[in-house]
Design a protein around this motif. Sequence first.
Motif, PDB file in Angstrom:
ATOM      1  N   LYS A   6      -3.787 -69.409 -16.053  1.00  0.00           N
ATOM      2  CA  LYS A   6      -2.878 -70.322 -15.282  1.00  0.00           C
ATOM      3  C   LYS A   6      -2.317 -69.521 -14.208  1.00  0.00           C
ATOM      4  N   ARG A   7      -1.665 -68.479 -14.671  1.00  0.00           N
ATOM      5  CA  ARG A   7      -1.071 -67.363 -13.656  1.00  0.00           C
ATOM      6  C   ARG A   7      -1.769 -67.158 -12.693  1.00  0.00           C
ATOM      7  N   VAL A   8      -3.197 -66.684 -12.824  1.00  0.00           N
ATOM      8  CA  VAL A   8      -4.139 -66.300 -11.810  1.00  0.00           C
ATOM      9  C   VAL A   8      -4.335 -67.465 -10.873  1.00  0.00           C
ATOM     10  N   LEU A   9      -4.607 -68.811 -11.196  1.00  0.00           N
ATOM     11  CA  LEU A   9      -4.760 -69.840 -10.494  1.00  0.00           C
ATOM     12  C   LEU A   9      -3.330 -70.276  -9.837  1.00  0.00           C
ATOM     13  N   ASP A  10      -2.156 -70.202 -10.385  1.00  0.00           N
ATOM     14  CA  ASP A  10      -1.005 -70.423  -9.458  1.00  0.00           C
ATOM     15  C   ASP A  10      -0.808 -69.176  -8.636  1.00  0.00           C
ATOM     16  N   ASP A  11      -1.277 -67.887  -8.738  1.00  0.00           N
ATOM     17  CA  ASP A  11      -1.147 -66.981  -7.642  1.00  0.00           C
ATOM     18  C   ASP A  11      -2.009 -66.919  -6.655  1.00  0.00           C
ATOM     19  N   VAL A  12      -3.039 -67.641  -6.751  1.00  0.00           N
ATOM     20  CA  VAL A  12      -4.258 -68.012  -5.797  1.00  0.00           C
ATOM     21  C   VAL A  12      -3.484 -69.045  -4.749  1.00  0.00           C
ATOM     22  N   ALA A  15      -0.890 -67.134  -2.989  1.00  0.00           N
ATOM     23  CA  ALA A  15      -1.558 -66.386  -1.776  1.00  0.00           C
ATOM     24  C   ALA A  15      -2.223 -67.224  -0.753  1.00  0.00           C
ATOM     25  N   MET A  16      -2.583 -68.303  -0.983  1.00  0.00           N
ATOM     26  CA  MET A  16      -3.313 -69.294   0.166  1.00  0.00           C
ATOM     27  C   MET A  16      -2.021 -69.385   1.135  1.00  0.00           C
ATOM     28  N   ARG A  17      -1.002 -69.998   0.490  1.00  0.00           N
ATOM     29  CA  ARG A  17      -0.002 -70.565   1.316  1.00  0.00           C
ATOM     30  C   ARG A  17       0.860 -69.432   2.282  1.00  0.00           C
ATOM     31  N   ALA A  18       0.784 -68.340   1.651  1.00  0.00           N
ATOM     32  CA  ALA A  18       1.369 -67.005   2.281  1.00  0.00           C
ATOM     33  C   ALA A  18       0.615 -66.535   3.291  1.00  0.00           C
ATOM     34  N   GLY A  19      -0.643 -67.004   3.327  1.00  0.00           N
ATOM     35  CA  GLY A  19      -1.820 -66.073   4.400  1.00  0.00           C
ATOM     36  C   GLY A  19      -2.116 -64.857   3.960  1.00  0.00           C
ATOM     37  N   GLU A  20      -1.990 -64.470   2.720  1.00  0.00           N
ATOM     38  CA  GLU A  20      -2.202 -63.111   2.174  1.00  0.00           C
ATOM     39  C   GLU A  20      -3.681 -62.894   1.705  1.00  0.00           C
ATOM     40  N   LEU A  24      -5.529 -62.766  -1.950  1.00  0.00           N
ATOM     41  CA  LEU A  24      -6.266 -64.089  -1.998  1.00  0.00           C
ATOM     42  C   LEU A  24      -7.769 -63.577  -2.336  1.00  0.00           C
ATOM     43  N   MET A  25      -8.395 -62.553  -1.652  1.00  0.00           N
ATOM     44  CA  MET A  25      -9.712 -62.265  -1.955  1.00  0.00           C
ATOM     45  C   MET A  25      -9.915 -61.656  -3.482  1.00  0.00           C
ATOM     46  N   VAL A  26      -8.953 -60.769  -3.863  1.00  0.00           N
ATOM     47  CA  VAL A  26      -9.071 -60.407  -5.185  1.00  0.00           C
ATOM     48  C   VAL A  26      -8.764 -61.237  -6.206  1.00  0.00           C
ATOM     49  N   LEU A  27      -7.872 -62.257  -6.088  1.00  0.00           N
ATOM     50  CA  LEU A  27      -7.521 -63.101  -6.932  1.00  0.00           C
ATOM     51  C   LEU A  27      -8.737 -64.392  -7.270  1.00  0.00           C
ATOM     52  N   ARG A  28      -9.452 -64.661  -6.019  1.00  0.00           N
ATOM     53  CA  ARG A  28     -10.599 -65.492  -6.029  1.00  0.00           C
ATOM     54  C   ARG A  28     -11.733 -64.815  -6.960  1.00  0.00           C
ATOM     55  N   MET A  29     -11.907 -63.527  -6.401  1.00  0.00           N
ATOM     56  CA  MET A  29     -12.796 -62.803  -7.459  1.00  0.00           C
ATOM     57  C   MET A  29     -12.850 -62.706  -8.833  1.00  0.00           C
TER      58      MET A  29
END
Length: 148
Positions: A6-12, A15-20, A24-29
């Motif tokens: 859940k934390r990973v999905l929330d962080d995705v 990161a999407m909202r912040a434009g990081e 975002l790439m690492v979290l999506r992997m």
Amino acid sequence: MSDLQKRVLDDVKVAMRAGEKDRLMVLRMLSAELKQREVVESTEITDAVVMSAVEKMVKQRRDSESQFRAGNRPDLADKEASEIQLLLGYLPQQLSETEIAALLDQAIAETGASSGKDMGKVMAWIKPKVAGRTDMGKLSGLIKGKLG
């Protein structure tokens, strides 16, 4: 859904909202790795599964980082190092050298290990106690060194 997943999905989402883009790439992997484990291996995603996936990804990046440094590519090595730091945030606090040495001494004493043949006993005793909190390859080397 596990707390870590859940934390990973929330962080995705964050990161999407912040434009990081890099984060975002690492979290999506990581998210894709978790989804693959869930679908292909038909396992329920627990915190242990998430930590195992993170450990695998950290190990891959450490290998890549050392290869890039050896190949004189500091730019790519630094990128891998930053990804490692991001992924380590999903693992528990890493053990210090003294904590590892103390656990290793305790494992050897409790298993009665005296030679390299007893390494399996020591690994079986210590692995559940250090899971996700140290590099198992490094730990294996320390055990070999102690058992001679």
